[in-house]
Design a protein around this motif. Sequence first.
Motif, PDB file in Angstrom:
ATOM      1  N   VAL A  80       0.858  -1.183   0.000  1.00 51.89           N
ATOM      2  CA  VAL A  80       0.000   0.000   0.000  1.00 51.89           C
ATOM      3  C   VAL A  80       0.894   1.233   0.000  1.00 51.89           C
ATOM      4  O   VAL A  80       1.776   1.372   0.848  1.00 51.89           O
ATOM      5  CB  VAL A  80      -0.919   0.012   1.246  1.00 51.89           C
ATOM      6  N   VAL A  81       0.684   2.138  -0.971  1.00 54.71           N
ATOM      7  CA  VAL A  81       1.555   3.300  -1.121  1.00 54.71           C
ATOM      8  C   VAL A  81       0.716   4.568  -1.204  1.00 54.71           C
ATOM      9  O   VAL A  81      -0.477   4.528  -1.517  1.00 54.71           O
ATOM     10  CB  VAL A  81       2.443   3.181  -2.384  1.00 54.71           C
ATOM     11  N   THR A  82       1.380   5.687  -0.914  1.00 49.79           N
ATOM     12  CA  THR A  82       0.762   7.002  -1.099  1.00 49.79           C
ATOM     13  C   THR A  82       1.777   7.907  -1.766  1.00 49.79           C
ATOM     14  O   THR A  82       2.996   7.758  -1.557  1.00 49.79           O
ATOM     15  CB  THR A  82       0.292   7.605   0.231  1.00 49.79           C
ATOM     16  N   ARG A  83       1.287   8.841  -2.578  1.00 53.10           N
ATOM     17  CA  ARG A  83       2.174   9.749  -3.309  1.00 53.10           C
ATOM     18  C   ARG A  83       1.595  11.158  -3.191  1.00 53.10           C
ATOM     19  O   ARG A  83       0.418  11.375  -3.445  1.00 53.10           O
ATOM     20  CB  ARG A  83       2.288   9.345  -4.778  1.00 53.10           C
ATOM     21  N   MET A  84       2.468  12.123  -2.824  1.00 49.46           N
ATOM     22  CA  MET A  84       2.004  13.486  -2.579  1.00 49.46           C
ATOM     23  C   MET A  84       2.912  14.476  -3.309  1.00 49.46           C
ATOM     24  O   MET A  84       4.126  14.297  -3.359  1.00 49.46           O
ATOM     25  CB  MET A  84       2.033  13.798  -1.071  1.00 49.46           C
ATOM     26  N   PRO A  85       2.341  15.547  -3.878  1.00 51.09           N
ATOM     27  CA  PRO A  85       3.172  16.582  -4.511  1.00 51.09           C
ATOM     28  C   PRO A  85       3.872  17.435  -3.446  1.00 51.09           C
ATOM     29  O   PRO A  85       3.386  17.570  -2.327  1.00 51.09           O
ATOM     30  CB  PRO A  85       2.158  17.410  -5.305  1.00 51.09           C
ATOM     31  N   LEU A  86       5.021  18.003  -3.812  1.00 47.80           N
ATOM     32  CA  LEU A  86       5.756  18.917  -2.931  1.00 47.80           C
ATOM     33  C   LEU A  86       5.761  20.311  -3.560  1.00 47.80           C
ATOM     34  O   LEU A  86       6.039  20.455  -4.761  1.00 47.80           O
ATOM     35  CB  LEU A  86       7.204  18.447  -2.746  1.00 47.80           C
ATOM     36  N   VAL A  87       5.455  21.346  -2.761  1.00 44.40           N
ATOM     37  CA  VAL A  87       5.478  22.721  -3.257  1.00 44.40           C
ATOM     38  C   VAL A  87       6.384  23.548  -2.362  1.00 44.40           C
ATOM     39  O   VAL A  87       6.584  23.237  -1.177  1.00 44.40           O
ATOM     40  CB  VAL A  87       4.064  23.336  -3.299  1.00 44.40           C
ATOM     41  N   ASP A  88       6.957  24.619  -2.915  1.00 43.23           N
ATOM     42  CA  ASP A  88       7.800  25.494  -2.102  1.00 43.23           C
ATOM     43  C   ASP A  88       6.958  26.560  -1.407  1.00 43.23           C
ATOM     44  O   ASP A  88       5.714  26.531  -1.492  1.00 43.23           O
ATOM     45  CB  ASP A  88       8.911  26.123  -2.954  1.00 43.23           C
ATOM     46  N   GLU A  89       7.617  27.518  -0.765  1.00 48.35           N
ATOM     47  CA  GLU A  89       6.899  28.529   0.005  1.00 48.35           C
ATOM     48  C   GLU A  89       5.991  29.388  -0.872  1.00 48.35           C
ATOM     49  O   GLU A  89       4.982  29.919  -0.407  1.00 48.35           O
ATOM     50  CB  GLU A  89       7.900  29.426   0.749  1.00 48.35           C
ATOM     51  N   ALA A  90       6.343  29.496  -2.171  1.00 49.24           N
ATOM     52  CA  ALA A  90       5.525  30.296  -3.082  1.00 49.24           C
ATOM     53  C   ALA A  90       4.407  29.475  -3.717  1.00 49.24           C
ATOM     54  O   ALA A  90       3.651  29.990  -4.545  1.00 49.24           O
ATOM     55  CB  ALA A  90       6.406  30.902  -4.171  1.00 49.24           C
ATOM     56  N   GLY A  91       4.290  28.213  -3.316  1.00 52.53           N
ATOM     57  CA  GLY A  91       3.248  27.349  -3.866  1.00 52.53           C
ATOM     58  C   GLY A  91       3.603  26.750  -5.211  1.00 52.53           C
ATOM     59  O   GLY A  91       2.735  26.200  -5.912  1.00 52.53           O
ATOM     60  N   VAL A  92       4.872  26.824  -5.604  1.00 56.23           N
ATOM     61  CA  VAL A  92       5.314  26.269  -6.894  1.00 56.23           C
ATOM     62  C   VAL A  92       5.671  24.798  -6.709  1.00 56.23           C
ATOM     63  O   VAL A  92       6.367  24.431  -5.747  1.00 56.23           O
ATOM     64  CB  VAL A  92       6.526  27.058  -7.436  1.00 56.23           C
ATOM     65  N   LEU A  93       5.200  23.959  -7.596  1.00 58.99           N
ATOM     66  CA  LEU A  93       5.473  22.524  -7.524  1.00 58.99           C
ATOM     67  C   LEU A  93       6.958  22.276  -7.758  1.00 58.99           C
ATOM     68  O   LEU A  93       7.523  22.689  -8.770  1.00 58.99           O
ATOM     69  CB  LEU A  93       4.650  21.776  -8.588  1.00 58.99           C
ATOM     70  N   VAL A  94       7.606  21.611  -6.810  1.00 53.78           N
ATOM     71  CA  VAL A  94       9.046  21.348  -6.923  1.00 53.78           C
ATOM     72  C   VAL A  94       9.367  19.867  -6.979  1.00 53.78           C
ATOM     73  O   VAL A  94      10.511  19.474  -7.214  1.00 53.78           O
ATOM     74  CB  VAL A  94       9.810  21.988  -5.742  1.00 53.78           C
ATOM     75  N   GLY A  95       8.395  18.998  -6.770  1.00 52.62           N
ATOM     76  CA  GLY A  95       8.663  17.560  -6.790  1.00 52.62           C
ATOM     77  C   GLY A  95       7.532  16.787  -6.155  1.00 52.62           C
ATOM     78  O   GLY A  95       6.397  17.257  -6.053  1.00 52.62           O
ATOM     79  N   ALA A  96       7.864  15.588  -5.684  1.00 53.20           N
ATOM     80  CA  ALA A  96       6.854  14.743  -5.050  1.00 53.20           C
ATOM     81  C   ALA A  96       7.541  13.743  -4.139  1.00 53.20           C
ATOM     82  O   ALA A  96       8.740  13.453  -4.281  1.00 53.20           O
ATOM     83  CB  ALA A  96       6.032  13.996  -6.110  1.00 53.20           C
ATOM     84  N   VAL A  97       6.761  13.252  -3.160  1.00 53.47           N
ATOM     85  CA  VAL A  97       7.269  12.217  -2.253  1.00 53.47           C
ATOM     86  C   VAL A  97       6.316  11.031  -2.291  1.00 53.47           C
ATOM     87  O   VAL A  97       5.114  11.171  -2.536  1.00 53.47           O
ATOM     88  CB  VAL A  97       7.393  12.737  -0.809  1.00 53.47           C
TER      89      VAL A  97
END
Length: 455
Positions: A80-97
């Motif tokens: 069972v896995v989960t995947r979430m987007p990562l955003v910086d302080e300005a709300g810009v997408l920078v990656g995912a975990v």
Amino acid sequence: MKSLFERLEALCEGAIAVDRDANISWMNDKYARRFGLASATEAVGRPIEDVIPGSRMPEVVRTGAPIVLDIMVLAGQHCVVTRMPLVDEAGVLVGAVGFVLYDRVEGLKPLLDKVAQLQVRLTAAERELSESRRARYSLAAFLGVSAAAAEVKRLARRAASQDATVLLTGETGTGKELLAHAIHNLSPRAERPFVGVNAAAIPEALLEAELFGAAAGAYTGADRRGRDGKFKLADGGTLFLDEVGDMPLPLQAKLLRVLQEREIEPLGANRLLRIDVRVIAATSVDLAARVADGRFRADLYYRLNVLELAVPPLRSRLEDLPVLAEHILDDIGARTGQPLELDDDALLPLLRHRWPGNVRELRNVLERAVMVGEGSRLSAQQVMRALPAGPAPGREAEAPSSGEVASLRRVIADAERGAIQAALAATGGNKLAAAQALGISRAAFYQKLAQLGLG
């Protein structure tokens, strides 16, 4: 961030992070070992799909949408896995975990069983659909020992070796569809789909959508998701257009465009789709005559008639009737569980019939003869009762007198002589036209004239 990852590493069975290009920026050692890596540093900087084939992390990076709960197979084990987007302080997408929450899914067994059952059903449905779009017949299924049958097979092999459009002509019931299957199976497209459509069997109002597809809501009652047409389904393979002579004139123009441009435009759509389809067309009508009276487009006729294969009627290849009858009786016997055969004299009434319905009519007659009779041997009386009432047109061969048994060679020769004489009479003695009417080549026609003493 380091503290967060350390806490997550302790709580889950695996953790990974990627940058905005879906390259691995971090991975815990526990997860790395699942993929045969000595340490996580070996994975850093590599595209995630190089390490985890089929990963959905690039999807999260591309869309910015999380995949909160998913089941992934790792080394044959469901996790069972989960995947979430990562955003910086300005709300810009920078990656995912992504995290493997746990790899013990016993509690999810009912759900996994249901998924497995659905997967099995889906696989079976896909296999059945794939089989339904495969050609069923090989050239060996076109039975015959006559010169006419040999010529048909030669031309079919020639057509299969090329990728041009083929036009099969001949009376109904002669085996045109069988030959279309055989040509596809002998061609380089044999492993690709074979899709057939009968232009005469589909209402004119629906034929365009059937051939070219339809966009969602293109017409009242249309599928809300749209539908693919036969050309799209046959992409990469062969489309068999049966009874193309009955196609309405407006659709003939659209078919011509498809053959020339290799593009289709679904009904109600505003886009063109590129396709790669080989077309085999068939007709039981005289297309040249329909062109002359304006019912068929001349340009489409020439586009379809790149390679023409004229399939002869049964009456012009009576040498093949014994082997055809034997094959048909074997097929009927296999279905009924009873071996079947003809009495020695039962072939004679079959050989004297004109067979306007050709091989299809022969099968119908033999099936009726089996139904009205008893036992495994069909007598001449049973066969005669199964034949159409009254004398068949063109039955020129004389019946042997009581007690006399004619040889098979003589009966066939008499039947061929009658057929040729009738063709010559109908064409005013024009031998080329008579050969075309009989569905044989001019060379074969002259050979028959010499053999039968009619030259």
